[in-house]
Design a protein around this motif. Sequence first.
Motif, PDB file in Angstrom:
ATOM      1  N   MET A  38      -8.210  -7.199 -28.240  1.00 43.80           N
ATOM      2  CA  MET A  38      -7.573  -6.996 -26.953  1.00 43.80           C
ATOM      3  C   MET A  38      -6.846  -5.642 -26.913  1.00 43.80           C
ATOM      4  O   MET A  38      -6.950  -4.916 -25.936  1.00 43.80           O
ATOM      5  N   ARG A  39      -6.122  -5.333 -27.974  1.00 39.14           N
ATOM      6  CA  ARG A  39      -5.417  -4.043 -28.022  1.00 39.14           C
ATOM      7  C   ARG A  39      -6.392  -2.883 -28.033  1.00 39.14           C
ATOM      8  O   ARG A  39      -6.133  -1.847 -27.439  1.00 39.14           O
ATOM      9  N   ALA A  40      -7.503  -3.047 -28.716  1.00 40.50           N
ATOM     10  CA  ALA A  40      -8.506  -1.975 -28.770  1.00 40.50           C
ATOM     11  C   ALA A  40      -9.074  -1.703 -27.388  1.00 40.50           C
ATOM     12  O   ALA A  40      -9.281  -0.542 -27.010  1.00 40.50           O
ATOM     13  N   VAL A  41      -9.313  -2.741 -26.625  1.00 46.90           N
ATOM     14  CA  VAL A  41      -9.841  -2.571 -25.267  1.00 46.90           C
ATOM     15  C   VAL A  41      -8.812  -1.845 -24.399  1.00 46.90           C
ATOM     16  O   VAL A  41      -9.148  -0.931 -23.646  1.00 46.90           O
ATOM     17  N   ALA A  42      -7.542  -2.206 -24.502  1.00 44.04           N
ATOM     18  CA  ALA A  42      -6.493  -1.548 -23.726  1.00 44.04           C
ATOM     19  C   ALA A  42      -6.376  -0.079 -24.101  1.00 44.04           C
ATOM     20  O   ALA A  42      -6.194   0.784 -23.235  1.00 44.04           O
ATOM     21  N   LEU A  43      -6.500   0.222 -25.381  1.00 50.19           N
ATOM     22  CA  LEU A  43      -6.433   1.605 -25.842  1.00 50.19           C
ATOM     23  C   LEU A  43      -7.604   2.421 -25.289  1.00 50.19           C
ATOM     24  O   LEU A  43      -7.423   3.533 -24.805  1.00 50.19           O
ATOM     25  N   VAL A  44      -8.806   1.852 -25.341  1.00 53.99           N
ATOM     26  CA  VAL A  44      -9.987   2.544 -24.821  1.00 53.99           C
ATOM     27  C   VAL A  44      -9.837   2.791 -23.325  1.00 53.99           C
ATOM     28  O   VAL A  44     -10.128   3.883 -22.836  1.00 53.99           O
ATOM     29  N   LEU A  45      -9.361   1.806 -22.578  1.00 56.66           N
ATOM     30  CA  LEU A  45      -9.164   1.971 -21.139  1.00 56.66           C
ATOM     31  C   LEU A  45      -8.114   3.043 -20.849  1.00 56.66           C
ATOM     32  O   LEU A  45      -8.265   3.836 -19.916  1.00 56.66           O
ATOM     33  N   ALA A  46      -7.061   3.075 -21.632  1.00 58.00           N
ATOM     34  CA  ALA A  46      -6.026   4.098 -21.450  1.00 58.00           C
ATOM     35  C   ALA A  46      -6.589   5.487 -21.713  1.00 58.00           C
ATOM     36  O   ALA A  46      -6.301   6.438 -20.986  1.00 58.00           O
ATOM     37  N   LEU A  47      -7.400   5.632 -22.745  1.00 53.33           N
ATOM     38  CA  LEU A  47      -7.999   6.932 -23.055  1.00 53.33           C
ATOM     39  C   LEU A  47      -8.981   7.365 -21.976  1.00 53.33           C
ATOM     40  O   LEU A  47      -9.020   8.532 -21.593  1.00 53.33           O
ATOM     41  N   ILE A  48      -9.762   6.430 -21.474  1.00 55.77           N
ATOM     42  CA  ILE A  48     -10.722   6.752 -20.425  1.00 55.77           C
ATOM     43  C   ILE A  48      -9.994   7.170 -19.157  1.00 55.77           C
ATOM     44  O   ILE A  48     -10.341   8.171 -18.540  1.00 55.77           O
ATOM     45  N   SER A  49      -8.951   6.452 -18.777  1.00 58.96           N
ATOM     46  CA  SER A  49      -8.242   6.797 -17.549  1.00 58.96           C
ATOM     47  C   SER A  49      -7.530   8.128 -17.681  1.00 58.96           C
ATOM     48  O   SER A  49      -7.421   8.879 -16.713  1.00 58.96           O
ATOM     49  N   SER A  50      -7.046   8.486 -18.884  1.00 58.42           N
ATOM     50  CA  SER A  50      -6.381   9.773 -19.045  1.00 58.42           C
ATOM     51  C   SER A  50      -7.376  10.927 -19.016  1.00 58.42           C
ATOM     52  O   SER A  50      -7.009  12.059 -18.741  1.00 58.42           O
ATOM     53  N   ALA A  51      -8.642  10.645 -19.283  1.00 56.60           N
ATOM     54  CA  ALA A  51      -9.658  11.693 -19.234  1.00 56.60           C
ATOM     55  C   ALA A  51      -9.974  12.103 -17.801  1.00 56.60           C
ATOM     56  O   ALA A  51     -10.555  13.144 -17.572  1.00 56.60           O
ATOM     57  N   PHE A  52      -9.604  11.290 -16.848  1.00 58.30           N
ATOM     58  CA  PHE A  52      -9.879  11.580 -15.438  1.00 58.30           C
ATOM     59  C   PHE A  52      -8.582  11.770 -14.661  1.00 58.30           C
ATOM     60  O   PHE A  52      -8.416  11.263 -13.578  1.00 58.30           O
ATOM     61  N   ALA A  53      -7.661  12.536 -15.223  1.00 58.57           N
ATOM     62  CA  ALA A  53      -6.388  12.800 -14.566  1.00 58.57           C
ATOM     63  C   ALA A  53      -6.225  14.297 -14.398  1.00 58.57           C
ATOM     64  O   ALA A  53      -7.127  15.067 -14.701  1.00 58.57           O
ATOM     65  N   TYR A  54      -5.063  14.714 -13.895  1.00 59.14           N
ATOM     66  CA  TYR A  54      -4.793  16.153 -13.784  1.00 59.14           C
ATOM     67  C   TYR A  54      -5.133  16.852 -15.092  1.00 59.14           C
ATOM     68  O   TYR A  54      -4.860  16.345 -16.172  1.00 59.14           O
ATOM     69  N   THR A  55      -5.718  18.033 -14.976  1.00 55.57           N
ATOM     70  CA  THR A  55      -6.021  18.879 -16.132  1.00 55.57           C
ATOM     71  C   THR A  55      -5.598  20.299 -15.789  1.00 55.57           C
ATOM     72  O   THR A  55      -6.029  20.840 -14.768  1.00 55.57           O
ATOM     73  N   ASP A  74      -9.196  11.878  -7.254  1.00 55.45           N
ATOM     74  CA  ASP A  74      -8.598  11.236  -6.083  1.00 55.45           C
ATOM     75  C   ASP A  74      -7.507  10.233  -6.425  1.00 55.45           C
ATOM     76  O   ASP A  74      -6.630   9.978  -5.599  1.00 55.45           O
ATOM     77  N   THR A  75      -7.545   9.664  -7.619  1.00 56.12           N
ATOM     78  CA  THR A  75      -6.546   8.664  -7.974  1.00 56.12           C
ATOM     79  C   THR A  75      -5.249   9.280  -8.502  1.00 56.12           C
ATOM     80  O   THR A  75      -4.283   8.568  -8.725  1.00 56.12           O
ATOM     81  N   ASP A  76      -5.220  10.608  -8.694  1.00 59.72           N
ATOM     82  CA  ASP A  76      -3.996  11.277  -9.138  1.00 59.72           C
ATOM     83  C   ASP A  76      -2.970  11.312  -8.014  1.00 59.72           C
ATOM     84  O   ASP A  76      -3.323  11.248  -6.829  1.00 59.72           O
ATOM     85  N   ARG A  77      -1.720  11.443  -8.394  1.00 61.22           N
ATOM     86  CA  ARG A  77      -0.641  11.619  -7.407  1.00 61.22           C
ATOM     87  C   ARG A  77      -0.982  12.792  -6.492  1.00 61.22           C
ATOM     88  O   ARG A  77      -1.661  13.720  -6.895  1.00 61.22           O
ATOM     89  N   LEU A  78      -0.436  12.781  -5.303  1.00 66.37           N
ATOM     90  CA  LEU A  78      -0.703  13.860  -4.361  1.00 66.37           C
ATOM     91  C   LEU A  78       0.101  15.115  -4.677  1.00 66.37           C
ATOM     92  O   LEU A  78      -0.294  16.207  -4.287  1.00 66.37           O
ATOM     93  N   ASN A  79       1.241  14.969  -5.346  1.00 66.17           N
ATOM     94  CA  ASN A  79       2.037  16.150  -5.681  1.00 66.17           C
ATOM     95  C   ASN A  79       2.666  15.998  -7.058  1.00 66.17           C
ATOM     96  O   ASN A  79       2.659  14.908  -7.634  1.00 66.17           O
ATOM     97  N   PHE A  80       3.173  17.106  -7.554  1.00 66.45           N
ATOM     98  CA  PHE A  80       3.795  17.126  -8.876  1.00 66.45           C
ATOM     99  C   PHE A  80       4.806  18.263  -8.926  1.00 66.45           C
ATOM    100  O   PHE A  80       4.867  19.106  -8.030  1.00 66.45           O
ATOM    101  N   THR A  81       5.581  18.283  -9.989  1.00 64.92           N
ATOM    102  CA  THR A  81       6.543  19.342 -10.264  1.00 64.92           C
ATOM    103  C   THR A  81       6.070  20.093 -11.497  1.00 64.92           C
ATOM    104  O   THR A  81       5.536  19.485 -12.429  1.00 64.92           O
ATOM    105  N   VAL A  82       6.238  21.414 -11.512  1.00 62.45           N
ATOM    106  CA  VAL A  82       5.795  22.256 -12.629  1.00 62.45           C
ATOM    107  C   VAL A  82       6.998  22.611 -13.492  1.00 62.45           C
ATOM    108  O   VAL A  82       8.000  23.124 -12.989  1.00 62.45           O
ATOM    109  N   LEU A  83       6.867  22.352 -14.774  1.00 65.24           N
ATOM    110  CA  LEU A  83       7.939  22.555 -15.736  1.00 65.24           C
ATOM    111  C   LEU A  83       7.464  23.491 -16.841  1.00 65.24           C
ATOM    112  O   LEU A  83       6.407  23.268 -17.431  1.00 65.24           O
TER     113      LEU A  83
END
Length: 140
Positions: A1-18, A42-51
């Motif tokens: 179960m933990r392995a599946v959650a980890l894989v899903l987390a990695l996959i979702s982070s691959a399709f985020a802001y870059t 499209d699933t990313d937030r609409l805005n962000f702050t730059v640091l």
Amino acid sequence: MRAVALVLALISSAFAYTVLTPNGSQGWTNQGGQPLTWQRVDTDRLNFTVLLTNQKVTGFEPQILAALVDGSLGNTSLNAPSGGWPTGTNFRVNLVQDDRNLNTILAQSPEFSILPSSSTIGSYVAPFIVPVWFNSPGSQ
């Protein structure tokens, strides 16, 4: 179960802001506005702050460069923080949730350098060399 959650987390982070620039081969200078480019889905937030951060310089405080950036733009020009651009190596740009959640990182650039502007080199005038001819003995 933990392995599946980890894989899903990695996959979702691959399709985020870059963050595309700045990066290790394309940094910034300490003069004028500096480019920031990114990709989003499209699933990313609409805005962000730059640091701007630098964890390898003792005492460097993270600096907000822009708040509520429209993520759909894909690029922007960032103005210098108060006090001007710092120079050196090991800087990173973090795209964070907002100015109240600076630790909620949506994306992080690779380390890059901020170098002194080369515009002062353009004002350098090379010395003009005047050829001098010598008459050798016996020549007219």
